[in-house]
Write a protein that holds these residues in place. Structure first.
Motif, PDB file in Angstrom:
ATOM      1  N   GLY A 159      27.017  47.933  92.326  1.00 24.31           N
ATOM      2  CA  GLY A 159      26.119  46.789  92.509  1.00 24.31           C
ATOM      3  C   GLY A 159      24.709  47.173  92.907  1.00 24.31           C
ATOM      4  O   GLY A 159      23.813  46.324  92.913  1.00 24.31           O
ATOM      5  N   SER A 160      24.489  48.449  93.230  1.00 26.47           N
ATOM      6  CA  SER A 160      23.155  48.882  93.665  1.00 26.47           C
ATOM      7  C   SER A 160      22.341  49.520  92.543  1.00 26.47           C
ATOM      8  O   SER A 160      21.172  49.860  92.752  1.00 26.47           O
ATOM      9  N   ILE A 161      22.950  49.684  91.355  1.00 24.77           N
ATOM     10  CA  ILE A 161      22.249  50.356  90.255  1.00 24.77           C
ATOM     11  C   ILE A 161      20.996  49.580  89.865  1.00 24.77           C
ATOM     12  O   ILE A 161      21.020  48.353  89.731  1.00 24.77           O
ATOM     13  N   HIS A 162      19.895  50.327  89.737  1.00 24.34           N
ATOM     14  CA  HIS A 162      18.573  49.808  89.365  1.00 24.34           C
ATOM     15  C   HIS A 162      17.932  48.938  90.447  1.00 24.34           C
ATOM     16  O   HIS A 162      16.920  48.289  90.198  1.00 24.34           O
ATOM     17  N   LYS A 163      18.516  48.968  91.633  1.00 24.56           N
ATOM     18  CA  LYS A 163      17.884  48.302  92.768  1.00 24.56           C
ATOM     19  C   LYS A 163      17.066  49.330  93.548  1.00 24.56           C
ATOM     20  O   LYS A 163      17.343  50.525  93.523  1.00 24.56           O
ATOM     21  N   LYS A 164      16.036  48.843  94.245  1.00 24.01           N
ATOM     22  CA  LYS A 164      15.142  49.725  94.985  1.00 24.01           C
ATOM     23  C   LYS A 164      15.346  49.540  96.487  1.00 24.01           C
ATOM     24  O   LYS A 164      15.610  48.435  96.964  1.00 24.01           O
ATOM     25  N   TYR A 165      15.192  50.651  97.221  1.00 24.55           N
ATOM     26  CA  TYR A 165      15.414  50.650  98.655  1.00 24.55           C
ATOM     27  C   TYR A 165      14.269  51.385  99.344  1.00 24.55           C
ATOM     28  O   TYR A 165      13.830  52.442  98.883  1.00 24.55           O
ATOM     29  N   LEU A 166      13.807  50.818 100.451  1.00 23.22           N
ATOM     30  CA  LEU A 166      12.747  51.459 101.222  1.00 23.22           C
ATOM     31  C   LEU A 166      13.320  52.648 101.977  1.00 23.22           C
ATOM     32  O   LEU A 166      14.422  52.589 102.520  1.00 23.22           O
ATOM     33  N   ILE A 167      12.561  53.735 102.008  1.00 24.42           N
ATOM     34  CA  ILE A 167      12.947  54.909 102.776  1.00 24.42           C
ATOM     35  C   ILE A 167      11.691  55.385 103.495  1.00 24.42           C
ATOM     36  O   ILE A 167      10.884  56.126 102.943  1.00 24.42           O
ATOM     37  N   ALA A 168      11.496  54.881 104.716  1.00 23.44           N
ATOM     38  CA  ALA A 168      10.252  55.073 105.479  1.00 23.44           C
ATOM     39  C   ALA A 168       9.094  54.483 104.673  1.00 23.44           C
ATOM     40  O   ALA A 168       9.157  53.321 104.280  1.00 23.44           O
ATOM     41  N   ASP A 169       8.053  55.277 104.384  1.00 21.75           N
ATOM     42  CA  ASP A 169       6.920  54.766 103.616  1.00 21.75           C
ATOM     43  C   ASP A 169       7.055  55.090 102.131  1.00 21.75           C
ATOM     44  O   ASP A 169       6.075  55.129 101.391  1.00 21.75           O
ATOM     45  N   ASN A 170       8.275  55.300 101.695  1.00 21.76           N
ATOM     46  CA  ASN A 170       8.552  55.606 100.304  1.00 21.76           C
ATOM     47  C   ASN A 170       9.559  54.582  99.774  1.00 21.76           C
ATOM     48  O   ASN A 170      10.041  53.722 100.519  1.00 21.76           O
ATOM     49  N   GLU A 171       9.883  54.690  98.509  1.00 21.69           N
ATOM     50  CA  GLU A 171      10.831  53.781  97.896  1.00 21.69           C
ATOM     51  C   GLU A 171      11.708  54.577  96.931  1.00 21.69           C
ATOM     52  O   GLU A 171      11.229  55.482  96.250  1.00 21.69           O
ATOM     53  N   MET A 172      13.000  54.249  96.892  1.00 24.51           N
ATOM     54  CA  MET A 172      13.887  54.944  95.968  1.00 24.51           C
ATOM     55  C   MET A 172      14.686  53.932  95.159  1.00 24.51           C
ATOM     56  O   MET A 172      15.100  52.883  95.671  1.00 24.51           O
ATOM     57  N   GLU A 173      14.905  54.261  93.906  1.00 24.97           N
ATOM     58  CA  GLU A 173      15.666  53.402  92.999  1.00 24.97           C
ATOM     59  C   GLU A 173      16.936  54.123  92.571  1.00 24.97           C
ATOM     60  O   GLU A 173      16.916  55.318  92.248  1.00 24.97           O
ATOM     61  N   VAL A 174      18.046  53.405  92.573  1.00 24.56           N
ATOM     62  CA  VAL A 174      19.313  53.971  92.119  1.00 24.56           C
ATOM     63  C   VAL A 174      19.306  54.006  90.591  1.00 24.56           C
ATOM     64  O   VAL A 174      19.168  52.973  89.933  1.00 24.56           O
ATOM     65  N   ILE A 175      19.429  55.199  90.031  1.00 25.33           N
ATOM     66  CA  ILE A 175      19.380  55.378  88.578  1.00 25.33           C
ATOM     67  C   ILE A 175      20.770  55.347  87.959  1.00 25.33           C
ATOM     68  O   ILE A 175      21.015  54.660  86.969  1.00 25.33           O
ATOM     69  N   LYS A 176      21.679  56.108  88.528  1.00 20.27           N
ATOM     70  CA  LYS A 176      23.042  56.121  87.987  1.00 20.27           C
ATOM     71  C   LYS A 176      24.028  56.601  89.044  1.00 20.27           C
ATOM     72  O   LYS A 176      23.654  57.258  90.019  1.00 20.27           O
ATOM     73  N   ILE A 177      25.280  56.287  88.811  1.00 21.96           N
ATOM     74  CA  ILE A 177      26.373  56.692  89.691  1.00 21.96           C
ATOM     75  C   ILE A 177      27.493  57.224  88.815  1.00 21.96           C
ATOM     76  O   ILE A 177      27.832  56.619  87.793  1.00 21.96           O
ATOM     77  N   ARG A 178      28.038  58.382  89.188  1.00 17.46           N
ATOM     78  CA  ARG A 178      29.152  58.902  88.397  1.00 17.46           C
ATOM     79  C   ARG A 178      30.211  59.514  89.312  1.00 17.46           C
ATOM     80  O   ARG A 178      29.881  60.120  90.344  1.00 17.46           O
TER      81      ARG A 178
END
Length: 235
Positions: free
Chosen positions: A94-113
């Motif tokens: 459910g988190s794929i292609h969602k973005k999450y804040l990580i301090a002053d940065n941002e990360m997006e979930v690309i894939k899960i395997r």
């Protein structure tokens, strides 16, 4: 079950105290999937039967940040229970292609395997750390001491394992277990603003196969569900 979660960072950097950010990610996806499942793991302070490690290609370390060679970062997670694995699978999907804040940065979930687990068939396994092992000796309610992977530290580690796993496995089997360091190195990390020593490298564990399987799948040492003690099997 084991999984690899691939992220893409907005900026090629990450805070030194990054493990807590991935704990927030795990809490977030479990909460969105089912708040009761999230509470099962995090409502009380208890041992959790999973471990994780974070992989990135570092270029430079500073006091506050790690600068990376690329925007790619991976989370490896290992879960002991099949039931818990299903919860995590659904939450992570459910988190794929969602973005999450990580301090002053941002990360997006690309894939899960999913990753192939290795089968333990003997009562002797050589492990390699995927995330550092923390050996914590609780001295009082407010004070703890962290040990190296040496003679004293291994005594504390084994004592902790006996205390933590006595409801899962016969005490006799836990007491018969032996741990031998091969190529272990000490380093200092920061976690929740606190610096303490941890150990990484190769070590051998002799013991009951079911206990070895548990350590492989859920991690070894203190804070295994907080980004410490995840291991892989060398032989």
């Amino acid at each position: 079950m084991r999984y690899e979660v691939c992220f893409k960072l907005q900026k090629k950097e990450i805070v030194n105290d990054y493990r807590r950010k991935f704990i927030s990610y795990i809490k977030n996806i479990l909460e969105k999937y089912d708040s009761d499942i999230k509470d099962k793991f995090y409502k009380t302070n208890h041992e959790k039967d999973f471990s994780f490690s974070v992989y990135f290609n570092a270029e430079k370390f500073t006091d506050e940040k790690i600068y990376l060679k690329s925007n790619d970062i991976k989370l490896f997670i290992s879960i002991y229970s099949l039931e818990d694995s299903l919860y995590f699978t659904n939450a992570m999907l459910g988190s794929i292609h969602k973005k999450y804040l990580i301090a002053d940065n941002e990360m997006e979930v690309i894939k899960i395997r999913p990753l192939q687990e290795k089968k333990i068939t003997t009562e002797e396994v050589i492990f390699k750390t995927m995330s550092p092992i923390a050996i914590r000796e609780k001295l009082s309610d407010k004070k703890s001491w962290y040990h190296d992977f040496d003679e004293r530290g291994l005594k504390v580690l084994k004592k902790n394992l006996i205390n933590n796993l006595s409801e899962k496995f016969p005490t006799k089997y836990l007491e018969e277990m032996n741990i031998y360091p091969y190529e272990m190195k000490r380093t200092i990390i920061k976690n929740y603003g606190i610096k303490f020593p941890v150990s990484m490298g190769i070590f051998k564990v002799e013991g009951n196969k079911e206990i070895l399987d548990y350590l492989y799948k859920s991690g070894i040492g203190s804070k295994s569900s907080a980004g410490f003690g995840m291991v892989d099997i060398l032989s």
